[in-house]
Design a protein around this motif. Sequence first.
Motif, PDB file in Angstrom:
ATOM      1  N   VAL A  50       6.343  -4.920   7.357  1.00  0.00           N
ATOM      2  CA  VAL A  50       5.076  -5.572   6.997  1.00  0.00           C
ATOM      3  C   VAL A  50       5.015  -5.814   5.494  1.00  0.00           C
ATOM      4  N   ASP A  51       5.359  -4.802   4.703  1.00  0.00           N
ATOM      5  CA  ASP A  51       5.357  -4.944   3.240  1.00  0.00           C
ATOM      6  C   ASP A  51       6.342  -6.013   2.786  1.00  0.00           C
ATOM      7  N   TRP A  52       7.469  -6.104   3.470  1.00  0.00           N
ATOM      8  CA  TRP A  52       8.510  -7.064   3.114  1.00  0.00           C
ATOM      9  C   TRP A  52       8.130  -8.496   3.513  1.00  0.00           C
ATOM     10  N   LEU A  53       7.523  -8.631   4.699  1.00  0.00           N
ATOM     11  CA  LEU A  53       7.278  -9.963   5.250  1.00  0.00           C
ATOM     12  C   LEU A  53       5.941 -10.565   4.832  1.00  0.00           C
ATOM     13  N   GLN A  54       4.906  -9.730   4.646  1.00  0.00           N
ATOM     14  CA  GLN A  54       3.573 -10.272   4.373  1.00  0.00           C
ATOM     15  C   GLN A  54       3.512 -11.201   3.156  1.00  0.00           C
TER      16      GLN A  54
END
Length: 308
Positions: A284-288
């Motif tokens: 989530v942190d990488w993609l958001q």
Amino acid sequence: MNTSSFPWTDPVNRRKFLTHTLVSAGSMALLSLPLAGVAADSLLDKETFTVQDVINLILAEGKLLPKQDTVDTIKAGKGSQQVTGIVTTMFATIAVIEEAARLKANFIIAHEPTFYNHKDDTQWVKDNKVVKQKQELLAKHGIAVWRFHDYCHSLKPDAISYGIAKKANWLPYYKTGEMMLTIPTTSLQQLVQHLKSSLSIGHVRVIGNLEQACTRVALLPGAWGGQRQVTLSEAEKPDLLIVGELSEWETAEYIRDSQLLGGKTALLVLGHSVSEEPGMEWVVDWLQPKLPAIKITHIASGDPFTWL
């Protein structure tokens, strides 16, 4: 993680990389995927995304070449459907599907199989009523499911091992591509308590002397298989081998006999799902930041067992 450490997160570099990946020779491989071949600029500038757009973006942003033989395929729904929200998880369980629907998220990115076998073969057991009911639930809510396993482990760093190292506060000792960590010396008992607390794990299994000092740790979340677990133990002689799951008649018996013969390697079994969940949470942190127009939420599928 501070994604600015990756050169392809810079907008200019990202645009160059996406253009190279999707327009150059790499695009020929992407075209073999369903509904792939979207122009690089349109991926960067879009406000709405289809399931396939998101998949293509993940491959491009992760500098991942498409794999011809992979389990990372769409398991439910269609690549052409517009994404209203994304959920990451370990397993697309019934509870995760229902929570995704409540959040109005219609795209689940799951690390592990949806239909109970590695290739998600829905005929693995013929006339499986649970499979049919799960398919009907996904169709009812219009939810697509894509498995993010092989590509997830191909990221640099590997999202799963990085995620658990981050959540355990071990990033200062973590090196991309390496399974061995050298941590400050601590007892096995203290190390177990630290991991249970930092990873929110209720119960673990241990073989070894709880008073033993541990410095060199082998970190193998998930299910690496007995041969690879034992091979690493033989080659590295770690103070502690940390795994997600194992075959009890393989690695566990090897560690038990090793200790009875004077070996010092202890074993800590965290559980498959809970050991890899931090990695899918980090996704989530990488993609958001790459998809600011779409809400991305992590829903933990959790430990399936009740401990009595």
